[in-house]
Design a protein around this motif. Structure first.
Motif, short mmCIF file in Angstrom:
data_model
loop_
_atom_site.label_atom_id
_atom_site.label_comp_id
_atom_site.label_asym_id
_atom_site.label_seq_id
_atom_site.Cartn_x
_atom_site.Cartn_y
_atom_site.Cartn_z
N GLY A 152 40.17 36.77 24.05
CA GLY A 152 40.97 35.49 25.03
C GLY A 152 39.72 36.33 27.03
O GLY A 152 39.23 35.25 27.21
N ILE A 153 39.54 37.00 26.83
CA ILE A 153 38.91 37.69 28.29
C ILE A 153 37.26 36.85 28.36
O ILE A 153 37.05 37.10 29.29
CB ILE A 153 38.80 39.20 28.50
N LEU B 204 38.12 30.12 38.19
CA LEU B 204 38.77 31.21 38.85
C LEU B 204 39.26 31.39 39.81
O LEU B 204 40.87 32.26 40.55
CB LEU B 204 39.31 31.79 37.89
N ILE C 239 42.42 25.04 36.16
CA ILE C 239 42.69 26.59 36.11
C ILE C 239 43.61 26.97 35.41
O ILE C 239 43.39 27.59 34.38
CB ILE C 239 43.39 26.25 37.36
N LEU C 240 44.58 25.53 34.71
CA LEU C 240 45.58 26.24 33.65
C LEU C 240 44.23 25.61 32.05
O LEU C 240 44.63 26.42 31.47
CB LEU C 240 46.34 24.74 33.15
N LEU D 148 42.83 29.59 31.71
CA LEU D 148 44.01 30.32 32.06
C LEU D 148 44.44 30.94 30.52
O LEU D 148 44.32 31.52 30.20
CB LEU D 148 45.14 30.38 32.89
N ALA E 52 42.52 40.07 22.74
CA ALA E 52 42.47 40.18 24.30
C ALA E 52 41.14 40.48 24.50
O ALA E 52 40.50 39.66 25.59
CB ALA E 52 43.23 41.77 24.75
N ILE E 53 40.12 40.82 23.55
CA ILE E 53 39.51 40.97 24.10
C ILE E 53 38.66 39.54 24.00
O ILE E 53 37.48 39.15 24.65
CB ILE E 53 37.80 41.55 23.07
N ASN F 174 44.66 33.25 26.35
CA ASN F 174 45.36 33.47 25.54
C ASN F 174 45.43 32.43 23.78
O ASN F 174 46.49 31.93 23.45
CB ASN F 174 47.16 33.20 25.86
N ILE G 9 37.91 33.67 28.83
CA ILE G 9 37.73 32.60 30.46
C ILE G 9 36.98 33.59 31.12
O ILE G 9 36.47 32.62 31.73
CB ILE G 9 39.17 34.47 30.55
N TYR G 10 36.12 34.55 30.79
CA TYR G 10 35.02 34.54 31.85
C TYR G 10 33.95 33.23 31.34
O TYR G 10 33.04 32.65 32.01
CB TYR G 10 34.65 35.78 31.74
#
Lengths: 321, 513, 291
Positions: A301-302, A320, A241-242, A245, A298-299, A249, A305-306
């Motif tokens: 980043g997202i 997640l 998870i870390l 996450l 941010a884009i 960023n 993440i996914y």
């Protein structure tokens, strides 16, 4: 060993709740208390996270604080175009990515390793003392750390360079050499944040029962096999998870740290998105432009993440969700 | 079950209480807003009555202390009485003032008077009509009418004045030098660049402190680039922009004197006359080397001389009088000094809060009054008898820190136009010299002709453009690049927007003439 | 973990482990000792010696200055209040939100989780958030330092996954005993989550303690400034804007004073950790249920 893995699997499976047979309304009613618990949090996110979300749209404007959002001019993708066509874009991207990768490879595992090592200490007093000492740097500001770094690494009388010179006969320009910039930054981060990072892993380890260790001993597992088969799996979900996450960023770097360690001689490798945005956004007041750069980060980043979450699920790891 | 219910109620109660608490403070802020509005109306009312009623003025300014004063401060009240005003001053921590400025702009509730830098945000807001154009008003005022022309030009936007600057010495840049070292070596204070070189050489190699060790350098420089800027000005390098024979502006590094200066710096570095780690030195530790007697000169600001000497005397009282000051040394084409901008932020007057000319005049009157001797004294020193005494004609400030906080940040209201008039303790020898040097430096200041011009290219790429040139200078000094490297950097500058920048500046410059 | 048989290799590891961690502890702690030493040193000593652990002349001048007025004490009071209150609010909100989200069958769960993850990377920025805080009437209220940052989405996700790892048998048996979800949460889940609570108490407390930026934006009344904002005032003056440093009206703060303020602003939160540490161990309970 089979016993152990069975146990951990058991933990993850959900109870045999036969919610499938219920209608949606019935389900909502049944979980009413859960929604009551959820409500304050949702109110928080709506109020403080989503109400200000219009700020993202400033990226497509020439936002002027005095005129306000509605009166400011819309410029479409101008800022993005300018950003991507900036001659420095690829250098910034490269520097940011390399530093982010270094961070992931060298810093991310550090707290895990230290947590494992701390976990092997049996003298409670010693363990707690070390734990407390290693977490102290988290509270020191970058201004002080940069200052101390200078004192130790300078070629004019720095302690580290005195040692280096004693052994090799030469001094190393840690502070000005582009080659040393990244190791120096990562070194500072490791020094500052490793202890702090161990806190969460130690908390996760606190939930490993002594019986699990005893069972492993019964199985004849040695010190390192216990670490591998009992301790590490207990950290697995936290690590995953870390990691996911952190990827959100991925392109963020500690602005203040890099700003303080940058100088004329190492700037070619030191410029990253965050320092660039600082200069353009804060010192030059280009709100919209820095918002656009932030949106780009941010884009990325997202997507990361996914992507990572998807990958984790594929690998049968807890994701997640 | 009962217990569970209880916990739910507890939870609900917590939220209700917190909601209530929020509600309360909500009420508070609202009422204070209303007060402001009322005050605003009062201002209008009082116009009719002339000078009788005090004027309400709201001000946002910076704060440097942990505890800025509030209405209960006697100094604050004395200022209100002196200027016949009701002040509502908001002190914002200096550390991140710009953010608060932007947010205040965005909130749409500007105070009457707001402190600002000449930042892009401010300039944009001026374009959008947020602030009064003061150009035609200031001359009516006794003090504000006496603005310094160079500084006035520096704060102007498209030739108009939208603010009152807070005056700071233009000739602040100066070199501190160890007079006792000069005496030890039997040398005179340098007056030309050649002599400066000789002194630095002797300071480095001839054991100026007589301790038998080779542990001194001629001058100390840190990562902060200021000293190089100051020293290159001695050579005749223009201040950011030069003017050629056709009246066209060109960037300073295209001046032939620039390469000359850089060669000199390189020689200094190669011969060890400057600390070898200057490019990375922590600016916070910069002055330490001078204080410790490891460096013989430091090229920075004049007022550093007394600060440094005080520290030196603390450690070794025999060093009284060891520091002297030099404004500038003469270069191949005369005596030049790099000036500061001559101000530290400025006060703008909001058009949305100060709606009429009458109101504007009241505000300007207040600012003007604060520049009188009495106004400056109240703002800078506080109230006599409480914050300071006059003992045998000598100004003696209080030592009680609590009392100091009562008035200290009020000095952030002062413009010091046209000059500083507040009482000071008798000056030390070195402080008198500082004043003298700063005054003399004004005569040899090299102004930046483009200072009032607002370039769009620069607002976007200024930092990148500046860094190309600044980095190349450092690299040249330490020998990482040679002449051709400098050429390449200049070419890169041109191709990274520099060409457009030059064109734009020249166009703006012609328009302004 | 007692009486484990130890191989020779294990013993070598033990020795190495102890030495390494002890050295690490020293390396991380010594710079802070320097800050403490500097806060007791004279200005001339700080200028003369680049690094030291014991000052030659010990002076408490910096502390005398700090405590000569009530300013710092009051600001520490503000920080403590915000930290305690903020941590309570944050823990409560994070736990109550994380628990329902840990239940995989909850309707709408995925939507909410996705929206939460979205806010981890996208945010409206400083000005829009300020507008919300202002319109709620929170300006100049200490709640402005708490409510806008009450839930950290990262922590929420981590707590949620901690809850997910709780054995579901416990909840089921509690339900069979007649507990509602609310009852399960307060009587079963919370007591089992002590290490989690201890961890996030620490995380939130440290966050609230260290935050100065929200105070800078939202608090005008200097009587409500937290100690970190004062620290920032002193640290920034001399460092970031060196070239434009406005030292004409006031001398820059002395180094020893800066260090003393660092000590005063850091020590209260530092001693918080050892106090919390013993609660980490209580998680053993959780494991014993599993077994």
């Amino acid at each position: 060993m089979s016993l152990l893995s069975m146990k951990s699997r058991k933990v993850k499976t959900n109870g045999p709740l036969d919610t499938n047979q219920l209608t949606k309304t019935q389900q909502l009613l049944k979980d009413k208390w859960l929604y009551v618990l959820l409500l304050p949090g949702i109110v928080y996110f709506v109020l403080f996270k989503y109400m200000p979300m219009w700020g993202v749209l400033m990226a497509f404007q020439d936002y002027s604080p005095f005129k306000g959002f509605w009166q400011s001019d819309w410029v479409g993708f101008d800022h993005f175009q300018y950003f991507f066509q900036n001659p420095d874009f690829f250098r910034l991207l490269r520097n940011t990515l390399i530093l982010a990768l270094y961070d992931l490879i060298f810093f991310f595992p550090a707290p895990i390793i230290i947590a494992l090592m701390l976990n092997e200490l049996r003298m409670q007093f010693f363990k707690r003392t070390i734990q407390t000492l290693v977490y102290v740097p988290h509270f020191m500001s970058w201004v002080i750390i940069a200052s101390i770094t200078y004192v130790f690494l300078t070629t004019s009388g720095g302690a580290v360079n005195a040692v280096v010179e004693y052994f090799t006969g030469e001094k190393i320009n840690f502070l000005s050499s582009p080659d040393w910039f990244r190791p120096m930054i990562i070194g500072q981060v490791i020094w500052k944040e490793t202890g702090w990072g161990t806190v969460i892993f130690l908390a996760a380890l606190a939930s490993v029962s002594p019986e699990q260790y005893e069972a492993a001993i019964m199985d004849g597992a040695g010190r390192f096999r216990r670490m591998w088969h009992v301790t590490l799996p207990a950290l697995r979900s936290t690590i995953v998870i870390l990691l996911i996450l952190r990827l959100g960023n991925f392109l963020d770097q500690g602005f203040q740290q890099i700003f303080l360690m940058t100088n004329s001689l190492n700037r070619s490798v030191a410029d990253v998105f965050d320092t660039y945005v600082y200069f353009v956004g804060i010192t030059q007041g280009a709100f919209s432009y820095s918002t656009a750069v932030g949106l780009f980060k941010a884009i990325v980043g997202i997507i990361l993440i996914y992507g990572a979450d998807y990958l984790a699920k594929k690998l049968k790891q807890p994701g997640l969700f | 079950m009962k217990q569970k219910k209880k916990s739910i109620w507890m939870l609900l109660l917590t939220f209700i209480i917190s909601a209530l608490l929020i509600g309360c403070s909500d009420g508070e802020t609202n009422t204070s807003d209303e007060n402001n509005d009322n005050n605003q109306e009062n201002t209008n009312d009082s116009e009719a009555e002339g000078n009788g009623e005090p004027t309400d003025i709201s001000i946002m300014t910076a704060s440097f202390t942990p505890e800025p004063p509030d209405e209960s401060s006697p100094a604050w009240q004395a200022i209100e009485e002196f200027t016949n005003t009701n002040l509502d001053i908001e002190f914002v921590p200096n550390s991140n003032y710009d953010e608060r400025f932007n947010i205040t702009l965005a909130s749409g509730e500007l105070p009457d008077v707001i402190l600002t830098g000449k930042t892009p945000s401010f300039i944009n807001a001026v374009d959008d009509g947020a602030f009064w154009d003061l150009t035609d008003y200031v001359d009516e005022y006794e003090n504000l009418g006496q603005m310094n022309d160079i500084v006035k030009n520096n704060i102007s936007i498209d030739g108009r004045i939208y603010s009152l600057y807070r005056s700071r010495p233009l000739g602040r840049m100066a070199m501190s030098i160890r007079q006792d070292w000069l005496d030890n070596l039997g040398m005179e204070k340098p007056t030309t660049i050649e002599e400066f070189y000789d002194v630095m050489y002797a300071f480095t190699h001839d054991d100026p402190d007589g301790n038998g060790q080779d542990d001194t350098v001629g001058t100390i420089v840190s990562e902060y680039e200021g000293p190089w800027d100051i020293m290159q000005t001695w050579f005749g390098v223009p201040n950011k922009w030069g003017i050629d024979e056709n009246g066209e502006l060109y960037p300073h590094f295209q001046d032939p004197a620039y390469r000359e200066a850089l060669d000199f710096f390189k020689k200094m570095y190669d011969e060890g006359l400057v600390n070898e780690d200057f490019a990375v030195m922590d600016p916070a530790k910069w002055h330490d080397a001078f204080v410790n007697g490891k460096a013989g000169t430091i090229v920075d600001v004049a007022d550093a001389a007394s600060r440094n000497q005080d520290k030196m005397i603390d450690a070794d009282p025999s060093l009284e009088g060891a520091v002297d000051l030099i404004g500038a040394v003469e270069g191949p084409n005369g005596l030049h000094n790099l000036p500061t901008t001559g101000y530290s932020m400025m006060f703008a007057i909001s058009k949305t809060s100060v709606e009429t000319e009458e109101e504007l005049h009241k505000v300007l009157e207040f600012m003007d009054k604060m520049s009188t001797e009495e106004g400056q004294n109240l703002g800078f020193n506080g109230v006599e008898g409480r914050h300071y005494e006059i003992v045998d004609g000598v100004y003696t400030p209080t030592e009680d820190q609590g009392l100091v906080y009562e008035h200290e940040d009020l000095n952030q209201l002062l413009t010091f136009i046209p000059e500083e008039r507040f009482l000071t303790a008798p000056l030390q020898e070195i402080e008198k010299k500082e004043e003298k040097v700063m005054k003399a430096n004004e005569e040899i200041a090299v102004p930046n002709p483009a200072e009032p011009l607002v370039s769009e290219v620069y607002s976007r790429q200024g930092e990148q453009l500046d860094n190309i040139i600044l980095d190349a200078r450092i690299k040249y000094i330490v020998g990482q690049i040679d002449e051709s490297g400098l050429d390449e950097a200049e070419e890169l500058w041109m191709n990274s927007g520099g060409k457009e920048y030059i064109e734009e500046i020249n166009q703006l410059y012609q328009e302004a003439q | 973990m007692h009486k484990m048989h130890n191989t020779p290799l294990g013993r070598v590891f033990d020795v190495f482990n102890h030495i390494f961690l002890a050295l690490l502890g020293l390396a991380t702690f010594i710079p802070f000792v320097y800050v403490i030493a500097g806060s007791f040193a004279t200005e001339s000593e700080i200028a003369a010696r680049p690094f030291f652990l014991i000052p030659e002349t010990i002076t408490t001048a910096a502390y005398d200055y700090i405590f000569s007025t009530t300013t710092f004490i009051r600001s520490i009071g503000v920080s403590v209040l915000v930290t305690v209150l903020g941590t309570l609010v944050s823990l409560l909100l994070t736990m109550t939100m994380a628990y329902p989200l840990s239940r995989k069958k909850l309707l709408g769960r995925n939507l909410i989780l996705n929206l939460v993850v979205f806010t981890m990377v996208f945010n409206g920025g400083m000005i829009p958030t300020y507008m919300v805080v202002k319109s709620l009437g929170l300006l100049d209220s200490l709640w402005a330092l708490i409510l806008p940052v009450a839930i950290n989405p990262f922590y929420l996700i981590i707590v949620k996954s901690f809850f997910q790892n709780l054995p579901s048998e416990l909840e089921e048996s509690a339900k069979i005993d007649g507990c509602s979800d609310m009852g399960v949460f307060w009587r079963i889940v919370i007591p089992l989550s002590k290490p989690v609570i201890a961890t996030f108490t620490l995380f939130y407390a440290v966050f609230y303690w260290n935050d100065f930026f929200n105070a800078l934006l939202y608090i005008s009344d200097s009587a409500k400034w937290p100690v970190q904002l004062l620290l920032q005032q002193l640290m920034m003056v001399a460092n970031m804007d060196f070239g434009e440093m406005d030292t004409m009206l006031a001398d820059p703060p002395e180094e020893s004073l800066k260090m003393a303020v660092v000590v005063v602003a850091t020590v209260p939160i530092l001693i918080f950790y050892p106090f919390l540490q013993k609660h980490f161990a209580k998680g053993i309970l959780l494991g014993s249920v599993k077994g």
